[in-house]
Design a protein around this motif. Structure first.
Motif, short mmCIF file in Angstrom:
data_model
loop_
_atom_site.label_atom_id
_atom_site.label_comp_id
_atom_site.label_asym_id
_atom_site.label_seq_id
_atom_site.Cartn_x
_atom_site.Cartn_y
_atom_site.Cartn_z
N LYS A 174 0.77 -1.23 -0.16
CA LYS A 174 0.13 -0.03 0.01
C LYS A 174 0.91 1.21 -0.03
CE LYS A 174 -3.75 2.35 2.55
NZ LYS A 174 -4.50 2.31 1.26
N LEU A 175 1.99 1.22 0.75
CA LEU A 175 2.66 2.36 0.75
C LEU A 175 3.54 2.66 -0.54
CD1 LEU A 175 4.08 4.47 3.20
CD2 LEU A 175 5.90 2.76 3.06
N TYR A 176 3.92 1.52 -1.31
CA TYR A 176 4.41 1.80 -2.57
C TYR A 176 3.46 2.30 -3.52
CZ TYR A 176 5.91 0.36 -7.27
OH TYR A 176 6.24 0.47 -8.65
N VAL A 217 12.18 13.64 2.61
CA VAL A 217 11.90 13.60 3.97
C VAL A 217 11.36 12.64 4.78
CG1 VAL A 217 11.07 15.48 5.89
CG2 VAL A 217 11.98 16.28 3.88
N ALA A 218 10.28 12.20 4.03
CA ALA A 218 9.64 11.15 4.66
C ALA A 218 10.49 9.68 4.80
CB ALA A 218 8.34 10.60 3.74
N GLY A 219 11.25 9.59 3.86
CA GLY A 219 12.16 8.46 4.01
C GLY A 219 12.87 8.67 5.06
N VAL A 220 13.57 9.79 5.21
CA VAL A 220 14.57 10.21 6.30
C VAL A 220 13.93 9.75 7.68
CG1 VAL A 220 15.94 11.85 7.48
CG2 VAL A 220 15.95 11.93 5.12
N LYS A 221 12.78 10.34 7.96
CA LYS A 221 11.61 10.15 9.03
C LYS A 221 11.54 8.46 9.34
CE LYS A 221 7.31 10.99 11.37
NZ LYS A 221 6.20 11.55 11.18
N TYR A 222 11.43 7.80 8.23
CA TYR A 222 11.26 6.49 8.42
C TYR A 222 12.79 5.82 8.78
CZ TYR A 222 6.76 5.82 6.42
OH TYR A 222 5.34 5.65 6.17
N LEU A 223 13.67 6.42 8.36
CA LEU A 223 15.21 5.72 8.32
C LEU A 223 15.41 6.03 9.85
CD1 LEU A 223 17.82 4.49 7.20
CD2 LEU A 223 18.33 6.88 6.73
N LEU A 224 15.30 7.19 10.57
CA LEU A 224 15.49 7.46 11.97
C LEU A 224 14.85 6.74 12.76
CD1 LEU A 224 15.74 11.40 11.71
CD2 LEU A 224 17.79 9.76 11.75
N GLY A 225 13.68 6.19 12.29
CA GLY A 225 12.82 5.41 13.28
C GLY A 225 13.14 4.04 13.08
N GLY A 226 14.13 3.63 12.45
CA GLY A 226 14.37 2.21 12.38
C GLY A 226 13.62 1.45 11.31
N HIS A 227 12.90 2.14 10.36
CA HIS A 227 11.90 1.57 9.43
C HIS A 227 12.52 1.49 8.08
CE1 HIS A 227 8.88 1.62 12.44
NE2 HIS A 227 9.22 2.99 12.79
N PHE A 228 13.36 0.35 8.12
CA PHE A 228 14.37 0.46 6.69
C PHE A 228 13.63 -0.09 5.80
CE2 PHE A 228 17.09 -0.19 10.70
CZ PHE A 228 17.81 0.67 10.61
N LYS A 229 12.51 -0.91 6.00
CA LYS A 229 12.06 -1.72 4.53
C LYS A 229 11.39 -0.32 3.87
CE LYS A 229 9.76 -5.25 5.26
NZ LYS A 229 9.07 -6.56 5.80
N GLY A 254 13.18 1.72 1.58
CA GLY A 254 13.55 0.75 0.24
C GLY A 254 12.26 1.01 -0.44
N VAL A 255 10.76 0.88 0.05
CA VAL A 255 9.85 0.83 -0.68
C VAL A 255 9.29 2.39 -1.33
CG1 VAL A 255 7.14 1.10 -0.41
CG2 VAL A 255 8.33 -0.49 0.73
N ILE A 256 9.88 3.50 -0.53
CA ILE A 256 9.78 4.80 -1.27
C ILE A 256 10.67 4.83 -2.45
CG2 ILE A 256 10.22 7.25 -0.96
CD1 ILE A 256 9.44 6.95 2.05
N LEU A 257 11.87 4.32 -2.20
CA LEU A 257 12.84 4.27 -3.53
C LEU A 257 12.45 3.62 -4.59
CD1 LEU A 257 16.21 3.75 -1.42
CD2 LEU A 257 15.65 5.78 -2.80
#
Length: 349
Positions: free
Chosen positions: A237-239, A271-283, A286-289
């Motif tokens: 869904k995120l994708y 920016v959303a990706g960085v927020k996920y990264l800082l929160g440890g949501h690495f998957k 990758g989905v945003i990329l």
């Protein structure tokens, strides 16, 4: 070609939907009367849904799609084979309420320029709350972010009658969408390349550009289970949310605005990706990329669709239901989390 015996066909797209048909089809049929005919489009189910329908609901016509290519494609293929004056696109996991249909049908008589409408959509499990996918009518802000009366990002309001009026909106939910058949086909129908998510926003945007209006009818209510095929919060869904929002803008936004809007949105996605990264949501990073790569891969074909659609316009009408501010600023910085608190008002139909 299936020809509805009434002027409206309620078309239910179903994929392995037996449990929902058992639960909700009796209520949908009980409300039909002489108002509408129910048609199920089976999107290549792998369970016994077609056999179950034939045995338990022989009065329901069924179309079978040989290969499941997603929500938008299933509806696009099914609707090409159905003749009626109006379609109601109703997802299988919807429960209707007594008297849900007449206000929708009456709206088209009352407001001749209407192209599509939706009822209020409440959450099936928390029945006083609005539901994520459409709530009481959809809007778009200046940056292309979507929000609803009754739902801002993940904040859901309780339905206390605050949205019982009939208003003009930017988009109506594809989960329960009533649309003029001739307008639907003239606009090109649902874009099956979107697969799922925001295909109804794309359709409503094109309808508005053609001069039709989109409405939310507050005197009609339905309930949505939600997440029954693609679960809320899932990587899939995120994708589609990230990819399709960019495609939506490329296909429909004013060209002069695209020059700054698309780069801005790509940065905000980062920016959303960085927020996920800082929160440890690495998957999720990758989905945003992957969503951005998907957007780049589909950009040329999407632009060609835009050009083809615009070539058929005799004139273009600017859509209603656009908030000129930024919802992300209001929600995350100013902490405004309900539609009624926004410095923005929907206008009556």
């Amino acid at each position: 070609m299936l020809t509805a015996t009434r002027d409206t066909a309620v078309v239910i797209l179903s994929y392995n939907g037996r449990q929902w048909h058992e639960k909700f089809l009796p209520g949908i049929l009980a409300e039909a009367g002489s108002d509408y005919e129910v048609i199920v489009v089976d999107n290549a189910s792998t369970d016994d849904t077609p056999q179950y329908l034939a045995t338990h609901f022989p009065q329901v016509q069924t179309l079978t799609i040989a290969v499941n290519r997603g929500f938008a494609a299933g509806y696009a293929e099914g609707l090409r084979q159905i003749s009626a004056d109006y379609y109601v696109l109703l997802s299988a996991d919807f429960e209707v309420t007594p008297g849900w249909f007449p206000p929708l049908r009456a709206a088209f008589e009352r407001y001749p320029q209407l192209g599509a409408v939706q009822p209020k959509i409440r959450y099936w499990r928390e029945r006083t709350q609005f539901e994520y996918a459409g709530a009481a009518g959809g809007f778009m802000d200046a940056l292309g972010y979507l929000f609803c009366r009754g739902r801002m990002f993940d904040t859901l309001e309780t339905d206390a009658g605050q949205y019982d009026d009939d208003v003009e909106v930017f988009w109506a939910s594809g989960g329960c969408l009533m649309v003029r058949t001739d307008a639907y086909h003239a606009a090109g129908g649902l874009d099956d390349a979107l697969y799922a998510h925001m295909e109804e926003v794309d359709l409503c945007w094109r309808l508005q550009r053609m001069g039709y209006r989109i409405g939310a009818i507050g005197s009609s209510t339905v309930f949505h289970v939600g997440g029954s095929v693609i679960s809320y919060g899932s990587p899939q869904k995120l994708y589609y949310n990230f990819r399709n929002n960019l495609l939506l803008l490329l296909k429909n936004e004013r060209r002069s605005k695209l020059l700054w809007l698309l780069p801005t949105r790509l940065v905000l996605d980062g920016v959303a990706g960085v927020k996920y990264l800082l929160g440890g949501h690495f998957k999720e990073v990758g989905v945003i990329l992957r969503a951005h790569m998907g957007f780049y891969g589909m950009a040329r074909a999407t632009w060609k669709k835009r050009m083809l659609f615009e070539a058929g316009l005799s004139r273009e009408v600017l859509p209603a239901g656009r908030y000129t501010g930024a919802v992300i600023w209001q929600y995350f910085i100013k902490r405004i989390q309900t539609f009624s608190a926004l410095p923005f008002r929907s206008r009556p139909l």
